[in-house]
Design a protein around this motif. Structure first.
Motif, short mmCIF file in Angstrom:
data_model
loop_
_atom_site.label_atom_id
_atom_site.label_comp_id
_atom_site.label_asym_id
_atom_site.label_seq_id
_atom_site.Cartn_x
_atom_site.Cartn_y
_atom_site.Cartn_z
N ARG A 128 0.83 -1.06 -0.21
CA ARG A 128 -0.10 -0.07 0.03
C ARG A 128 0.80 1.27 0.07
NH1 ARG A 128 -3.33 -3.21 3.40
NH2 ARG A 128 -2.74 -2.15 5.21
N ALA A 129 2.04 1.27 0.86
CA ALA A 129 2.99 2.30 0.63
C ALA A 129 3.38 2.49 -0.69
CB ALA A 129 4.02 2.31 1.83
N THR A 130 3.76 1.39 -1.14
CA THR A 130 4.50 1.55 -2.58
C THR A 130 3.29 2.33 -3.51
OG1 THR A 130 6.03 -0.45 -2.26
CG2 THR A 130 5.28 0.27 -4.59
N LEU A 131 2.08 1.79 -3.29
CA LEU A 131 1.11 2.36 -4.35
C LEU A 131 0.81 3.57 -4.20
CD1 LEU A 131 -1.43 -0.57 -4.64
CD2 LEU A 131 -0.03 0.34 -6.30
N ARG A 136 1.53 9.25 -6.49
CA ARG A 136 2.00 10.48 -6.57
C ARG A 136 2.83 10.38 -7.91
NH1 ARG A 136 6.44 12.50 -6.54
NH2 ARG A 136 7.61 10.85 -6.01
N ILE A 137 3.76 9.61 -8.18
CA ILE A 137 4.54 9.50 -9.34
C ILE A 137 3.76 9.69 -10.66
CG2 ILE A 137 6.31 8.39 -10.87
CD1 ILE A 137 7.38 7.25 -8.18
N MET A 138 2.50 8.68 -10.66
CA MET A 138 1.68 8.74 -11.96
C MET A 138 1.04 10.16 -12.26
SD MET A 138 0.36 4.81 -11.63
CE MET A 138 -0.63 4.79 -13.05
N ASP A 139 0.72 10.54 -11.08
CA ASP A 139 0.01 12.01 -11.00
C ASP A 139 1.09 12.80 -11.60
OD1 ASP A 139 -2.26 13.34 -10.94
OD2 ASP A 139 -1.35 14.56 -8.99
N ASP A 140 2.37 12.85 -11.44
CA ASP A 140 3.23 13.84 -11.88
C ASP A 140 3.45 13.39 -13.19
OD1 ASP A 140 3.56 15.03 -9.37
OD2 ASP A 140 5.63 13.76 -8.88
N LEU A 141 3.40 12.27 -13.73
CA LEU A 141 3.53 12.04 -15.12
C LEU A 141 2.42 12.69 -16.03
CD1 LEU A 141 4.67 8.25 -14.94
CD2 LEU A 141 6.10 9.93 -15.74
N ALA A 142 1.37 12.31 -15.39
CA ALA A 142 -0.03 12.84 -16.09
C ALA A 142 0.03 14.43 -16.30
CB ALA A 142 -1.23 12.41 -15.47
N ALA A 143 0.72 15.39 -15.22
CA ALA A 143 0.60 16.63 -15.30
C ALA A 143 1.62 17.15 -16.38
CB ALA A 143 0.97 17.16 -13.95
#
Length: 144
Positions: A128-131, A136-143
């Motif tokens: 869960r911590a990894t997810l 957060r990383i995927m949100d940064d990629l999408a932005a």
């Protein structure tokens, strides 16, 4: 250098497939299947950005205006959107959500989040911590 490029390409491939499979599973957690995913996307855009003209909605959804006109007609017939005259341009109308649409979007989100919460609950705290970090990383990629 070539190894890094291969690793990155393999990661891109694996991540793309995993995101597609995950997205498909999440989309299948539906409350009302009489409303299409296209309809839900349009409703979600109206919820996020507020009332707008059909042309503006088409632009947000990246579809042609005639396609959006069909979507708006279907949503209006289901009592999910209203059309009101544009305040400054008599040729235009403004599309907005009805309370029924607000309730539908809330229920759709609850159903998907309930399914996902159940799946996440079965994971280890470490996963869960990894997810959390991956989100957060995927949100940064999408932005970007």
């Amino acid at each position: 250098m070539a190894r890094t490029t291969l690793d990155t390409a393999a990661l891109a491939h694996d991540l793309r497939l995993a995101v597609m499979r995950f997205s498909r599973r999440l989309r299948n957690q539906r409350v009302d299947t009489s409303v299409t995913l296209t309809h839900l996307a349009a409703l979600s855009t109206l919820k996020r950005h507020g009332a707008m003209s059909p042309g503006e909605l088409a632009g947000h959804e990246r579809v042609q205006p005639p396609s959006m006109t069909r979507v708006v007609v279907a949503l209006e017939s289901k009592g999910l959107v209203t059309r009101t005259p544009h305040p400054t341009d008599r040729r235009q109308v403004v599309i907005d959500l009805t309370p029924a649409a607000e309730a539908l979007l809330t229920e759709e989100a609850r159903a998907r989040e309930a399914w996902l919460s159940g799946r996440l609950h079965a994971l280890s705290p470490e996963d869960r911590a990894t997810l959390r970090e991956a989100a957060r990383i995927m949100d940064d990629l999408a932005a970007g």
